[in-house]
Design an enzyme around this catalytic site. Structure first.
Site, PDB file in Angstrom:
ATOM      1  N   GLU A 158       1.350   1.401  -4.873  1.00 18.04           N
ATOM      2  CA  GLU A 158       0.760   0.785  -3.699  1.00 18.04           C
ATOM      3  C   GLU A 158       1.720   0.842  -2.521  1.00 18.04           C
ATOM      4  O   GLU A 158       2.871   0.405  -2.635  1.00 18.04           O
ATOM      5  CB  GLU A 158       0.437  -0.695  -3.976  1.00 18.04           C
ATOM      6  CG  GLU A 158      -0.528  -0.916  -5.117  1.00 18.04           C
ATOM      7  CD  GLU A 158      -0.743  -2.403  -5.387  1.00 18.04           C
ATOM      8  OE1 GLU A 158      -1.785  -2.743  -5.947  1.00 18.04           O
ATOM      9  OE2 GLU A 158       0.142  -3.226  -5.042  1.00 18.04           O
ATOM     10  N   CYS A 159       1.260   1.361  -1.409  1.00 20.16           N
ATOM     11  CA  CYS A 159       2.008   1.347  -0.148  1.00 20.16           C
ATOM     12  C   CYS A 159       3.446   1.841  -0.336  1.00 20.16           C
ATOM     13  O   CYS A 159       3.663   3.019  -0.558  1.00 20.16           O
ATOM     14  CB  CYS A 159       1.953  -0.046   0.474  1.00 20.16           C
ATOM     15  SG  CYS A 159       2.350  -0.044   2.248  1.00 20.16           S
TER      16      CYS A 159
END
Length: 442
Positions: free
Chosen positions: A326-327
């Site tokens: 994620e990210c």
């Protein structure tokens, strides 16, 4: 105290809001939590909206993990259940708002109305006088009625200044006091927001200084009680990850983890093994890997220099281990990360392309994620980043903005790796998370 008519418990509670970001609501919420905790009370704090940084400070102040309340991302039922659980144990419940009181759909004001929370509006008043009263009036009367409001003036220069501010308040809005300017008690910020609690060795000294100041003000006493009705008992989750160990990255570069996400993994039957991509040379024994967001751009040199860890991630991917990134976690899996100084750093290379930091915010907002083969409703989450990606890899899908249905972040699939800029809220669809991490089908 228990209310027999509603089957809930009445607990003093307050939503701390402001007319905009940067007014001091996180500082005030943390100081209030510190004040009542050191007086021997059990304090539970929640954060409105998607956020990782403010909760770390609020958790340090209260001594208890801080969960998010977001009427879209977490959902009303999840929020009600968490508030009801907190009310069974707490002497005080504090909820910090997000952005300005009426900003967003849903807004912090919507949260206050939905759960009957009186509002403390923190207004940075250093450069105003009677306009303070006009601003307070607008906050209190915009939209549907609020359960109640009092106002705290922040950044006040003198006692005369404080008196002018207080006299400007219209009837029906209570004065909570005035905080003087105090740079030594403020909390430092950077591009994604405030520093995390573990990055501020003098945090408790700062909070104690503010707590001392609040203790002498009207806001220093407990707010009125709010009844939190008992929530229905939740059905246990299928043990879709029973017997599996999920390795979760956690260090200075990877720090954006919702406590509710880890709780969901446990509820699915998983074991958790924490590891540091900055310091460790190998993955722990595991069946799947989760690389959450954080600040890889601030530690890109160290990440690039840790060749054994990059090799371990490559081997795990080649062996077909399920991976969720994620990210910031995704950023470290591209070929290259270019930091804000324009220096390129070799990353793990599981995704082709380059991630480049930029000065402007690239994206912010709620996101819904649907992927082929995942059970149930779309996963809910949010995005907030200053980098951009350039990749020849075609996205497997795009997230969608719940606000207008517009296409959002790209979702990449590379073998058993799923990666995107979206920070997922695992309780929004636990079985979809289990599927992404190699869990059993149910």
């Amino acid at each position: 105290m228990t209310n027999p008519l509603r089957g809930g418990r009445a607990v003093p509670a307050l939503l701390v809001a402001a007319p905009a970001s940067g007014q001091g609501k996180t500082t005030v919420t943390a100081a209030l939590a510190r004040l009542h905790t050191r007086q021997g009370r059990s304090v539970r704090v929640f954060k409105t909206g998607p956020d990782f940084l403010d909760p770390s400070l609020l958790a340090a102040a209260s001594g208890v993990p801080v969960h998010s309340i977001d009427l879209w991302m977490t959902g009303e039922a999840d929020a009600r259940a968490r508030l009801a659980e907190a009310a069974e144990l707490a002497d005080l419940i504090l909820v910090e708002g997000v952005m300005g009181l009426h900003d967003g759909t849903p807004s912090s004001a919507d949260v206050a109305r939905r759960f009957g929370l009186p509002v403390l509006a923190v207004i940075q008043a250093g450069a105003m006088a009677q306009t303070f009263g006009a601003l307070a009036y607008g906050l209190a009367h915009y939209g549907a009625p609020l359960p109640g409001m009092r106002v705290l003036a922040n950044g006040v220069g003198t006692e005369r200044h404080a008196a002018m501010l207080r006299e400007s308040l219209p009837p029906g809005i209570d004065w909570a006091g005035a905080l003087a300017r105090d740079a030594s008690a403020s909390l430092p910020e950077r591009h994604l927001g405030l520093f995390s609690a573990d990055e501020l060795p003098d945090l408790m000294t700062r909070l104690d200084r503010l707590a001392d100041a609040l203790e002498a003000l009207p806001i220093g006493v407990l707010p009125p009680p709010v009844v939190f009705p008992a929530a229905p008992a939740a059905s246990p989750l299928p043990r879709a990850l029973a017997g599996k160990t999920i390795a979760i990255a956690r260090d200075d570069a990877f720090r954006f983890v919702y406590p509710a996400n880890v709780d969901t993994l446990f509820a699915l039957g998983a074991h958790v093994a924490w590891f540091s991509p900055l310091r460790d040379s190998a993955l722990p024994a595991c069946d799947a890997v989760w690389l959450p967001g954080g600040y890889p751009e601030l530690h890109a040199g160290r990440l690039a220099a840790n060749t054994p860890m990059r090799d371990a991630l490559r081997r795990a991917h080649a062996d077909g281990m399920p991976m969720l990134a994620e990210c910031g976690g995704m950023m470290t899996l591209f070929d290259e990360l270019v930091d804000e100084d324009g220096v390129g750093h070799d990353m793990a290379g599981l995704l082709p392309g380059t991630v480049t930091m930029q000065q402007r915010l690239a994206a912010i907002g709620h996101q819904a994620v649907t992927l082929p083969g995942l059970p149930g409703e779309p996963l809910r989450g949010h995005t907030f980043h200053y980098s951009k990606t350039e990749s020849p890899l075609s996205p497997a899908a795009h997230a969608v903005s719940p606000r207008d249905g517009a296409p959002g972040e790209a979702i990449y699939r590379a073998g058993t790796l799923t990666a995107s800029y979206v920070h997922l809220y695992f309780p929004s669809n636990p079985l979809a998370i289990a599927a992404l991490l190699g869990g059993k089908a149910h």
